[in-house]
Design a protein around this motif. Structure first.
Motif, PDB file in Angstrom:
ATOM      1  N   GLU A 324      -9.904 -21.884   0.820  1.00  6.63           N
ATOM      2  CA  GLU A 324     -10.972 -22.833   0.456  1.00  6.63           C
ATOM      3  C   GLU A 324     -10.410 -23.992  -0.350  1.00  6.63           C
ATOM      4  O   GLU A 324     -10.767 -25.142  -0.128  1.00  6.63           O
ATOM      5  CB  GLU A 324     -12.049 -22.118  -0.364  1.00  6.63           C
ATOM      6  N   SER A 325      -9.508 -23.649  -1.248  1.00  2.00           N
ATOM      7  CA  SER A 325      -8.955 -24.711  -2.087  1.00  2.00           C
ATOM      8  C   SER A 325      -8.126 -25.704  -1.252  1.00  2.00           C
ATOM      9  O   SER A 325      -8.172 -26.910  -1.492  1.00  2.00           O
ATOM     10  CB  SER A 325      -8.165 -24.068  -3.232  1.00  2.00           C
ATOM     11  N   LEU A 326      -7.422 -25.209  -0.241  1.00  4.46           N
ATOM     12  CA  LEU A 326      -6.635 -26.118   0.607  1.00  4.46           C
ATOM     13  C   LEU A 326      -7.539 -26.988   1.472  1.00  4.46           C
ATOM     14  O   LEU A 326      -7.288 -28.179   1.655  1.00  4.46           O
ATOM     15  CB  LEU A 326      -5.666 -25.335   1.496  1.00  4.46           C
ATOM     16  N   SER A 327      -8.619 -26.386   2.004  1.00  5.44           N
ATOM     17  CA  SER A 327      -9.466 -27.174   2.902  1.00  5.44           C
ATOM     18  C   SER A 327     -10.378 -28.124   2.134  1.00  5.44           C
ATOM     19  O   SER A 327     -10.935 -29.048   2.716  1.00  5.44           O
ATOM     20  CB  SER A 327     -10.269 -26.269   3.842  1.00  5.44           C
ATOM     21  N   SER A 328     -10.514 -27.898   0.806  1.00  6.75           N
ATOM     22  CA  SER A 328     -11.334 -28.854   0.048  1.00  6.75           C
ATOM     23  C   SER A 328     -10.467 -29.774  -0.805  1.00  6.75           C
ATOM     24  O   SER A 328     -10.978 -30.567  -1.591  1.00  6.75           O
ATOM     25  CB  SER A 328     -12.346 -28.107  -0.820  1.00  6.75           C
ATOM     26  N   ALA A 329      -9.149 -29.651  -0.661  1.00  5.44           N
ATOM     27  CA  ALA A 329      -8.240 -30.513  -1.428  1.00  5.44           C
ATOM     28  C   ALA A 329      -8.400 -31.964  -0.965  1.00  5.44           C
ATOM     29  O   ALA A 329      -8.926 -32.234   0.107  1.00  5.44           O
ATOM     30  CB  ALA A 329      -6.795 -30.059  -1.225  1.00  5.44           C
ATOM     31  N   ASN A 330      -7.951 -32.864  -1.786  1.00  9.28           N
ATOM     32  CA  ASN A 330      -7.965 -34.278  -1.414  1.00  9.28           C
ATOM     33  C   ASN A 330      -6.553 -34.840  -1.554  1.00  9.28           C
ATOM     34  O   ASN A 330      -6.080 -34.991  -2.655  1.00  9.28           O
ATOM     35  CB  ASN A 330      -8.939 -35.036  -2.330  1.00  9.28           C
ATOM     36  N   PRO A 331      -5.839 -35.123  -0.453  1.00  6.45           N
ATOM     37  CA  PRO A 331      -6.270 -34.939   0.934  1.00  6.45           C
ATOM     38  C   PRO A 331      -6.354 -33.465   1.329  1.00  6.45           C
ATOM     39  O   PRO A 331      -5.687 -32.626   0.746  1.00  6.45           O
ATOM     40  CB  PRO A 331      -5.161 -35.639   1.732  1.00  6.45           C
ATOM     41  N   ARG A 332      -7.181 -33.227   2.332  1.00  7.09           N
ATOM     42  CA  ARG A 332      -7.374 -31.891   2.884  1.00  7.09           C
ATOM     43  C   ARG A 332      -6.057 -31.377   3.488  1.00  7.09           C
ATOM     44  O   ARG A 332      -5.268 -32.165   4.018  1.00  7.09           O
ATOM     45  CB  ARG A 332      -8.403 -32.055   4.001  1.00  7.09           C
ATOM     46  N   ILE A 333      -5.814 -30.072   3.391  1.00  6.49           N
ATOM     47  CA  ILE A 333      -4.593 -29.514   3.971  1.00  6.49           C
ATOM     48  C   ILE A 333      -4.975 -28.433   4.979  1.00  6.49           C
ATOM     49  O   ILE A 333      -5.705 -27.502   4.646  1.00  6.49           O
ATOM     50  CB  ILE A 333      -3.684 -28.925   2.871  1.00  6.49           C
ATOM     51  N   SER A 334      -4.509 -28.587   6.209  1.00  4.39           N
ATOM     52  CA  SER A 334      -4.824 -27.606   7.251  1.00  4.39           C
ATOM     53  C   SER A 334      -3.658 -26.647   7.441  1.00  4.39           C
ATOM     54  O   SER A 334      -2.517 -27.080   7.616  1.00  4.39           O
ATOM     55  CB  SER A 334      -5.114 -28.309   8.574  1.00  4.39           C
ATOM     56  N   VAL A 335      -3.969 -25.363   7.409  1.00  4.02           N
ATOM     57  CA  VAL A 335      -2.956 -24.332   7.666  1.00  4.02           C
ATOM     58  C   VAL A 335      -3.488 -23.446   8.788  1.00  4.02           C
ATOM     59  O   VAL A 335      -4.653 -23.546   9.170  1.00  4.02           O
ATOM     60  CB  VAL A 335      -2.689 -23.475   6.400  1.00  4.02           C
ATOM     61  N   LEU A 336      -2.625 -22.600   9.327  1.00  4.83           N
ATOM     62  CA  LEU A 336      -3.042 -21.730  10.430  1.00  4.83           C
ATOM     63  C   LEU A 336      -3.358 -20.346   9.875  1.00  4.83           C
ATOM     64  O   LEU A 336      -2.444 -19.636   9.436  1.00  4.83           O
ATOM     65  CB  LEU A 336      -1.897 -21.654  11.439  1.00  4.83           C
ATOM     66  N   PRO A 337      -4.634 -19.949   9.854  1.00  7.42           N
ATOM     67  CA  PRO A 337      -4.972 -18.635   9.301  1.00  7.42           C
ATOM     68  C   PRO A 337      -4.428 -17.516  10.191  1.00  7.42           C
ATOM     69  O   PRO A 337      -4.379 -17.650  11.410  1.00  7.42           O
ATOM     70  CB  PRO A 337      -6.505 -18.615   9.317  1.00  7.42           C
ATOM     71  N   ASP A 338      -4.012 -16.437   9.561  1.00  2.00           N
ATOM     72  CA  ASP A 338      -3.555 -15.255  10.293  1.00  2.00           C
ATOM     73  C   ASP A 338      -4.703 -14.253  10.293  1.00  2.00           C
ATOM     74  O   ASP A 338      -4.975 -13.611   9.285  1.00  2.00           O
ATOM     75  CB  ASP A 338      -2.324 -14.673   9.582  1.00  2.00           C
ATOM     76  N   VAL A 339      -5.375 -14.168  11.427  1.00  2.00           N
ATOM     77  CA  VAL A 339      -6.530 -13.269  11.543  1.00  2.00           C
ATOM     78  C   VAL A 339      -6.151 -12.121  12.463  1.00  2.00           C
ATOM     79  O   VAL A 339      -5.739 -12.347  13.594  1.00  2.00           O
ATOM     80  CB  VAL A 339      -7.757 -14.019  12.113  1.00  2.00           C
ATOM     81  N   ARG A 340      -6.238 -10.904  11.930  1.00  3.06           N
ATOM     82  CA  ARG A 340      -5.942  -9.719  12.759  1.00  3.06           C
ATOM     83  C   ARG A 340      -7.145  -8.793  12.764  1.00  3.06           C
ATOM     84  O   ARG A 340      -7.648  -8.446  11.709  1.00  3.06           O
ATOM     85  CB  ARG A 340      -4.706  -8.993  12.230  1.00  3.06           C
ATOM     86  N   ASN A 341      -7.589  -8.418  13.937  1.00  2.20           N
ATOM     87  CA  ASN A 341      -8.786  -7.588  14.094  1.00  2.20           C
ATOM     88  C   ASN A 341      -9.957  -8.129  13.287  1.00  2.20           C
ATOM     89  O   ASN A 341     -10.662  -7.400  12.601  1.00  2.20           O
ATOM     90  CB  ASN A 341      -8.504  -6.132  13.680  1.00  2.20           C
ATOM     91  N   GLY A 342     -10.118  -9.423  13.362  1.00  3.00           N
ATOM     92  CA  GLY A 342     -11.255 -10.056  12.689  1.00  3.00           C
ATOM     93  C   GLY A 342     -11.102 -10.200  11.184  1.00  3.00           C
ATOM     94  O   GLY A 342     -12.004 -10.670  10.506  1.00  3.00           O
ATOM     95  N   GLU A 343      -9.954  -9.808  10.656  1.00  2.00           N
ATOM     96  CA  GLU A 343      -9.774  -9.861   9.208  1.00  2.00           C
ATOM     97  C   GLU A 343      -8.664 -10.845   8.842  1.00  2.00           C
ATOM     98  O   GLU A 343      -7.580 -10.801   9.424  1.00  2.00           O
ATOM     99  CB  GLU A 343      -9.399  -8.468   8.706  1.00  2.00           C
ATOM    100  N   GLU A 344      -8.944 -11.706   7.878  1.00  2.00           N
ATOM    101  CA  GLU A 344      -7.926 -12.664   7.451  1.00  2.00           C
ATOM    102  C   GLU A 344      -6.885 -11.964   6.589  1.00  2.00           C
ATOM    103  O   GLU A 344      -7.214 -11.322   5.597  1.00  2.00           O
ATOM    104  CB  GLU A 344      -8.577 -13.814   6.684  1.00  2.00           C
ATOM    105  N   LYS A 345      -5.620 -12.101   6.984  1.00  5.20           N
ATOM    106  CA  LYS A 345      -4.532 -11.426   6.272  1.00  5.20           C
ATOM    107  C   LYS A 345      -3.676 -12.405   5.461  1.00  5.20           C
ATOM    108  O   LYS A 345      -2.989 -12.018   4.530  1.00  5.20           O
ATOM    109  CB  LYS A 345      -3.602 -10.731   7.275  1.00  5.20           C
ATOM    110  N   GLY A 346      -3.665 -13.627   5.917  1.00  6.36           N
ATOM    111  CA  GLY A 346      -2.811 -14.628   5.270  1.00  6.36           C
ATOM    112  C   GLY A 346      -2.855 -15.902   6.084  1.00  6.36           C
ATOM    113  O   GLY A 346      -3.852 -16.180   6.758  1.00  6.36           O
ATOM    114  N   PHE A 347      -1.759 -16.647   6.067  1.00  7.05           N
ATOM    115  CA  PHE A 347      -1.722 -17.892   6.842  1.00  7.05           C
ATOM    116  C   PHE A 347      -0.278 -18.327   7.060  1.00  7.05           C
ATOM    117  O   PHE A 347       0.640 -17.791   6.453  1.00  7.05           O
ATOM    118  CB  PHE A 347      -2.529 -18.992   6.150  1.00  7.05           C
ATOM    119  N   TRP A 348      -0.128 -19.275   7.969  1.00  9.33           N
ATOM    120  CA  TRP A 348       1.187 -19.845   8.239  1.00  9.33           C
ATOM    121  C   TRP A 348       1.234 -21.297   7.768  1.00  9.33           C
ATOM    122  O   TRP A 348       0.234 -22.015   7.870  1.00  9.33           O
ATOM    123  CB  TRP A 348       1.480 -19.860   9.738  1.00  9.33           C
ATOM    124  N   LEU A 349       2.399 -21.715   7.329  1.00  6.68           N
ATOM    125  CA  LEU A 349       2.672 -23.120   7.025  1.00  6.68           C
ATOM    126  C   LEU A 349       3.774 -23.589   7.965  1.00  6.68           C
ATOM    127  O   LEU A 349       4.839 -22.980   8.022  1.00  6.68           O
ATOM    128  CB  LEU A 349       3.176 -23.276   5.593  1.00  6.68           C
TER     129      LEU A 349
END
Ligand SMILES: *Cc1c(COP(=O)(O)O)cnc(C)c1O
Length: 374
Positions: A324-349
């Motif tokens: 949330e903090s990355l997507s509401s940052a100014n400027p916004r920062i987009s990362v690739l979420p790591d979703v496994r079996n419908g559950e967010e585990k982390g993300f990639w940069l």
């Protein structure tokens, strides 16, 4: 005031990857120059398509090439080409021409959200195999006088249970059936531009222009045999035919050609090394933060040699706060979420689409977001 500011639409720093939903890629100077140059004159679009196709074929070591409005559009055109053979009478009688072959064979393991390209070409999917295995006899048995083509999706993130492409080509060609490869995100290496077609024998391979090629977002690259390429072209603009709705302009053609010209001459090893250096830099900057597992990966989700950093965050609430903090940052920062079996585990940069200052900005923003939730 820039265009996006004026419109009140926030821009984003893309540490995710080349996603259509984030605007594809950013076009380098030579691509933009080529588009501007092309925008300054009228031209015969039939001639332009053919001439650009010849140049692209040379650059990619293929017999023929064509610029569609994206990989998905290229798949539609290729299937239409396979169904109609490029015969204007057949194209005119389309859709619903009962005598035309209307089945496209796909591996179960290759069913991806881009399947509608098949329906768009008036065809239906005939599925072979399952998510555990596929047998050659299943392909043999699926081929009939209704078969228009085999559509093969090349992507290492799919379950590795499809038949080898060369085996598919051998079986399909023995029965006169063309093979079309969806290779949208399969660059680099440069050699993939001819690997599926010239080397493995597929009739057509289609790439996205707006991914690793850094061409116009609304462009693609279709390469392969002259026969199917020409049959595909016959269905598209500027003809007033079935795929007219997916036209590219002179600017996209010029931009894509400039992008491919650039791409084949880039030093991809140096780019890889630079990306790896950036990824290592991020890892070092986060290494003292507790509750986060860091993994340097040498490939992206499509299996290409594009390094990235995986961050697994143990605490779900903390992870949610970071995203949330990355997507509401100014400027916004987009990362690739790591979703496994419908559950967010982390993300990639991924650093591949960033300039140096952004690499630092992403580092500081991620570090700060992770520290807050700690
Ligand atoms: C991105 C992608 C597509 C669609 O490509 P566009 O150029 O956006 O039309 C199709 N197939 C795969 C596997 C992709 O990754």
């Amino acid at each position: 005031m820039g265009f996006y500011d004026d419109l009140g639409v926030a821009t984003t720093i893309n540490a995710a990857t080349t996603l259509t939903a984030l605007g594809g890629s950013l076009m380098p100077r030579e691509v933009l120059d080529a588009m501007q140059d092309a925008a300054g004159s009228f031209v015969d679009m039939y001639e332009l398509h053919l001439a650009a196709g010849r140049r692209l074929a040379e650059l990619t070591n293929n017999e023929a090439a064509y610029v569609p409005a994206g990989c998905a559009a290229g798949l539609v055109l290729a299937i239409l080409g396979a169904r109609t053979g490029g015969d204007p009478r057949a194209i005119r009688a389309f859709p619903g021409h009962a005598e035309r072959p209307h089945e496209v064979i796909m591996h179960a393991a290759h069913r991806i959200p881009y399947d509608p390209a098949v329906q768009f070409a008036g065809a239906t999917i005939r599925q072979i195999g399952d998510m555990k295995q596929t047998f050659a006899w299943e392909l043999e048995a699926a081929i009939s006088d209704q078969t228009a083509a085999v559509l093969y999706v090349w992507n290492s993130s799919l379950p590795p249970v499809a038949l080898e492409l060369s085996e598919v080509v051998a079986i399909a060609h023995a029965r006169g059936i063309p093979v079309i490869v969806d290779a949208a995100a399969q660059l680099p290496p440069v050699s993939n531009l001819w690997r599926f077609t010239r080397d493995a024998g597929a009739d057509i391979a289609v790439f996205s222009g707006g991914k690793a090629l850094h061409g116009p977002q609304a462009s693609g690259l279709m390469v392969g045999t002259a026969g199917l390429d020409e049959a595909a072209r016959q269905n598209g603009a500027p003809y007033q035919r079935w795929a007219r709705a997916m036209k590219v302009g002179k600017e996209e053609i010029a931009g894509l050609l400039a992008a491919v010209t650039r791409f084949v001459s880039l030093d991809h090893e140096a780019l890889y090394a630079e990306s790896m250096r950036r990824v290592e830099g991020w890892r070092e900057a986060f290494i003292d933060l507790g509750g986060v597992s860091l993994t340097v990966e040498s490939c992206n989700s499509a299996g290409q040699a594009i390094p990235r950093l995986h961050l697994e965050v143990d605490d779900r609430a903390r992870l949610k706060g970071v995203l949330e903090s990355l997507s509401s940052a100014n400027p916004r920062i987009s990362v690739l979420p790591d979703v496994r079996n419908g559950e967010e585990k982390g993300f990639w940069l991924t650093p591949e689409l960033l300039v140096d200052e952004e690499v630092v900005l992403v580092r500081d923003a991620v570090r700060q977001a992770l520290a807050v939730g700690n």
